[in-house]
Design a protein around this motif. Structure first.
Motif, mmCIF file in Angstrom:
data_model
loop_
_atom_site.group_PDB
_atom_site.id
_atom_site.type_symbol
_atom_site.label_atom_id
_atom_site.label_comp_id
_atom_site.label_asym_id
_atom_site.label_seq_id
_atom_site.Cartn_x
_atom_site.Cartn_y
_atom_site.Cartn_z
ATOM 1 N N VAL A 46 33.593 29.601 48.142
ATOM 2 C CA VAL A 46 34.505 29.472 46.932
ATOM 3 C C VAL A 46 33.975 29.544 45.685
ATOM 4 C CG1 VAL A 46 36.274 27.474 45.769
ATOM 5 C CG2 VAL A 46 36.296 28.189 48.277
ATOM 6 N N MET A 47 32.961 28.884 45.194
ATOM 7 C CA MET A 47 31.992 28.879 44.408
ATOM 8 C C MET A 47 31.737 30.262 43.571
ATOM 9 S SD MET A 47 30.093 25.331 44.170
ATOM 10 C CE MET A 47 29.628 25.782 42.131
ATOM 11 N N ALA A 48 31.001 30.980 44.800
ATOM 12 C CA ALA A 48 30.638 32.409 44.319
ATOM 13 C C ALA A 48 31.684 33.274 44.109
ATOM 14 C CB ALA A 48 29.915 32.869 45.836
ATOM 15 N N ALA A 49 32.890 33.068 44.784
ATOM 16 C CA ALA A 49 34.151 34.012 44.531
ATOM 17 C C ALA A 49 34.568 33.638 42.931
ATOM 18 C CB ALA A 49 35.337 33.635 45.392
ATOM 19 N N LEU A 50 34.534 32.459 42.593
ATOM 20 C CA LEU A 50 34.949 31.825 41.135
ATOM 21 C C LEU A 50 33.993 32.300 40.246
ATOM 22 C CD1 LEU A 50 36.776 28.577 42.026
ATOM 23 C CD2 LEU A 50 37.644 30.701 41.656
ATOM 24 N N GLY A 51 32.629 32.179 40.798
ATOM 25 C CA GLY A 51 31.585 32.539 39.896
ATOM 26 C C GLY A 51 31.609 34.067 39.483
ATOM 27 N N ARG A 52 32.326 34.768 40.307
ATOM 28 C CA ARG A 52 32.453 36.195 40.087
ATOM 29 C C ARG A 52 33.650 36.828 39.580
ATOM 30 N NH1 ARG A 52 32.192 41.272 39.267
ATOM 31 N NH2 ARG A 52 31.513 42.855 40.959
ATOM 32 N N ALA A 58 44.025 29.813 44.793
ATOM 33 C CA ALA A 58 43.433 29.345 46.055
ATOM 34 C C ALA A 58 43.684 30.529 47.029
ATOM 35 C CB ALA A 58 43.974 28.101 46.466
ATOM 36 N N SER A 59 45.028 31.119 47.098
ATOM 37 C CA SER A 59 45.079 32.356 47.876
ATOM 38 C C SER A 59 44.277 33.575 47.786
ATOM 39 C CB SER A 59 46.588 32.709 47.713
ATOM 40 O OG SER A 59 47.017 33.619 48.560
ATOM 41 N N ASP A 60 44.235 33.639 46.570
ATOM 42 C CA ASP A 60 43.232 35.040 45.845
ATOM 43 C C ASP A 60 41.941 34.603 46.632
ATOM 44 O OD1 ASP A 60 45.273 35.956 44.612
ATOM 45 O OD2 ASP A 60 44.661 35.380 42.792
ATOM 46 N N VAL A 61 41.334 33.258 46.372
ATOM 47 C CA VAL A 61 39.922 32.930 46.956
ATOM 48 C C VAL A 61 40.055 33.104 48.383
ATOM 49 C CG1 VAL A 61 38.501 31.218 47.268
ATOM 50 C CG2 VAL A 61 39.549 31.297 44.867
ATOM 51 N N GLY A 62 40.865 32.674 49.115
ATOM 52 C CA GLY A 62 41.007 32.858 50.545
ATOM 53 C C GLY A 62 40.974 34.522 50.881
ATOM 54 N N GLN A 63 41.798 35.192 50.202
ATOM 55 C CA GLN A 63 41.588 36.788 50.332
ATOM 56 C C GLN A 63 40.121 37.304 50.245
ATOM 57 O OE1 GLN A 63 44.827 38.090 48.372
ATOM 58 N NE2 GLN A 63 46.586 37.871 49.873
ATOM 59 N N ARG A 64 39.601 36.956 49.150
ATOM 60 C CA ARG A 64 38.109 37.350 48.712
ATOM 61 C C ARG A 64 37.167 36.921 49.886
ATOM 62 N NH1 ARG A 64 37.671 40.802 44.581
ATOM 63 N NH2 ARG A 64 39.235 40.509 42.975
ATOM 64 N N ILE A 65 37.215 35.624 50.075
ATOM 65 C CA ILE A 65 36.113 35.285 51.196
ATOM 66 C C ILE A 65 36.554 35.286 52.490
ATOM 67 C CG2 ILE A 65 35.170 33.825 49.285
ATOM 68 C CD1 ILE A 65 36.209 31.376 50.657
ATOM 69 N N GLU A 86 37.870 23.371 38.372
ATOM 70 C CA GLU A 86 38.934 22.896 37.852
ATOM 71 C C GLU A 86 40.038 23.746 38.156
ATOM 72 O OE1 GLU A 86 38.014 22.557 33.664
ATOM 73 O OE2 GLU A 86 37.660 24.739 33.579
ATOM 74 N N ARG A 87 41.180 23.018 38.195
ATOM 75 C CA ARG A 87 42.580 24.038 38.299
ATOM 76 C C ARG A 87 43.647 24.096 36.906
ATOM 77 N NH1 ARG A 87 45.023 21.440 42.830
ATOM 78 N NH2 ARG A 87 44.201 23.147 44.147
ATOM 79 N N ALA A 88 44.232 24.782 36.429
ATOM 80 C CA ALA A 88 44.799 25.057 35.264
ATOM 81 C C ALA A 88 46.230 25.769 36.013
ATOM 82 C CB ALA A 88 44.156 25.945 34.347
ATOM 83 N N THR A 89 47.338 25.038 35.571
ATOM 84 C CA THR A 89 48.507 25.571 35.461
ATOM 85 C C THR A 89 48.967 26.802 34.867
ATOM 86 O OG1 THR A 89 49.567 23.529 36.093
ATOM 87 C CG2 THR A 89 51.158 25.122 35.687
ATOM 88 N N ASP A 90 49.387 28.076 35.400
ATOM 89 C CA ASP A 90 49.924 29.096 34.884
ATOM 90 C C ASP A 90 50.976 28.681 33.837
ATOM 91 O OD1 ASP A 90 51.067 31.655 34.394
ATOM 92 O OD2 ASP A 90 49.952 32.669 35.977
ATOM 93 N N LEU A 91 51.001 29.400 32.715
ATOM 94 C CA LEU A 91 51.779 28.828 31.783
ATOM 95 C C LEU A 91 53.385 30.015 31.956
ATOM 96 C CD1 LEU A 91 49.998 28.794 28.625
ATOM 97 C CD2 LEU A 91 50.748 26.920 30.123
ATOM 98 N N ASP A 92 52.876 31.220 32.440
ATOM 99 C CA ASP A 92 54.067 32.173 32.815
ATOM 100 C C ASP A 92 54.905 31.696 34.102
ATOM 101 O OD1 ASP A 92 53.588 33.675 30.594
ATOM 102 O OD2 ASP A 92 52.379 34.766 31.721
ATOM 103 N N ASP A 93 54.041 31.002 35.073
ATOM 104 C CA ASP A 93 54.622 30.768 36.354
ATOM 105 C C ASP A 93 54.096 29.398 36.557
ATOM 106 O OD1 ASP A 93 55.572 30.135 39.013
ATOM 107 O OD2 ASP A 93 54.845 32.157 39.543
ATOM 108 N N LEU A 99 42.318 28.868 39.500
ATOM 109 C CA LEU A 99 40.879 27.895 39.628
ATOM 110 C C LEU A 99 39.885 28.595 38.855
ATOM 111 C CD1 LEU A 99 41.295 27.647 43.363
ATOM 112 C CD2 LEU A 99 41.583 25.790 41.727
ATOM 113 N N ARG A 100 38.923 27.789 38.287
ATOM 114 C CA ARG A 100 37.607 28.237 37.887
ATOM 115 C C ARG A 100 36.586 27.217 38.040
ATOM 116 N NH1 ARG A 100 40.963 28.801 33.383
ATOM 117 N NH2 ARG A 100 40.249 30.998 33.238
ATOM 118 N N LEU A 101 35.633 27.662 37.756
ATOM 119 C CA LEU A 101 34.304 26.825 38.096
ATOM 120 C C LEU A 101 34.189 25.886 36.305
ATOM 121 C CD1 LEU A 101 31.324 28.927 39.215
ATOM 122 C CD2 LEU A 101 32.730 27.368 40.382
ATOM 123 N N THR A 102 33.970 24.660 36.542
ATOM 124 C CA THR A 102 33.754 23.946 35.324
ATOM 125 C C THR A 102 32.396 24.385 34.841
ATOM 126 O OG1 THR A 102 32.579 21.953 36.709
ATOM 127 C CG2 THR A 102 35.089 21.938 36.421
#
Length: 153
Positions: A46-52, A58-65, A86-93, A99-102
């Motif tokens: 998960v961290m490697a996917a977010l780092g890149r 979370a769904s995108d992470v699951g697909q990537r890994i 950390e998790r941030a709510t999408d302002l458009d949806d 998700l992103r690394l802190t």
């Protein structure tokens, strides 16, 4: 007249060999970061996917890994609890969260990446430069064909 069933020579069966190799490599790499950073294989992936690729859902992470939602969800929850993600709510949806690394997560990621790259280089030493190039090309072809076979006709 019925034909005799073909024997499956497991030790030569490509899916089996790839699975065992992947498991061995994953466990060997895990040995390098598990103790010092207290991360599971899924947490590191998960961290490697977010780092890149961050930000990702979370769904995108699951697909990537290529891991199921439950495993990814548990890993994300644990990483968030530790202050690495950390998790941030999408302002458009508002139903969508990215998700992103802190800062702490980026620091840990930056410490593990050289270990992972050194392990890869050590592993590649079993192959010549030409063999590495051929292996990468063959893996790309097998990935693409496996995806095609999975999606069906």
């Amino acid at each position: 007249m019925p034909t005799e069933a073909q024997a499956l020579e497991l030790e030569k069966f490509l899916p089996y060999r790839l699975s065992v190799l992947a498991q061995l490599v994953s466990e060997s790499l895990h040995d390098l970061y598990a103790g010092p950073f207290e991360l599971s294989v899924t947490q590191w992936r998960v961290m490697a996917a977010l780092g890149r690729f961050a930000p990702l859902t979370a769904s995108d992470v699951g697909q990537r890994i290529v891991m199921d939602k439950v495993a990814v969800s548990r890993a994300v929850a644990s990483l968030m609890k530790r202050g690495l993600v950390e998790r941030a709510t999408d302002l458009d949806d508002r139903r969508r969260a990215s998700l992103r690394l802190t800062e702490k997560g980026r620091t840990v990621h930056a410490q593990i990446v050289p270990l992972a790259l050194k392990y890869e280089a050590d592993l590649y030493q079993a192959l010549s430069a030409e063999e590495r190039q051929a292996l990468n090309s063959l893996c790309d072809r097998l990935f693409a064909h496996a995806k095609l076979l999975r999606s069906g006709p």
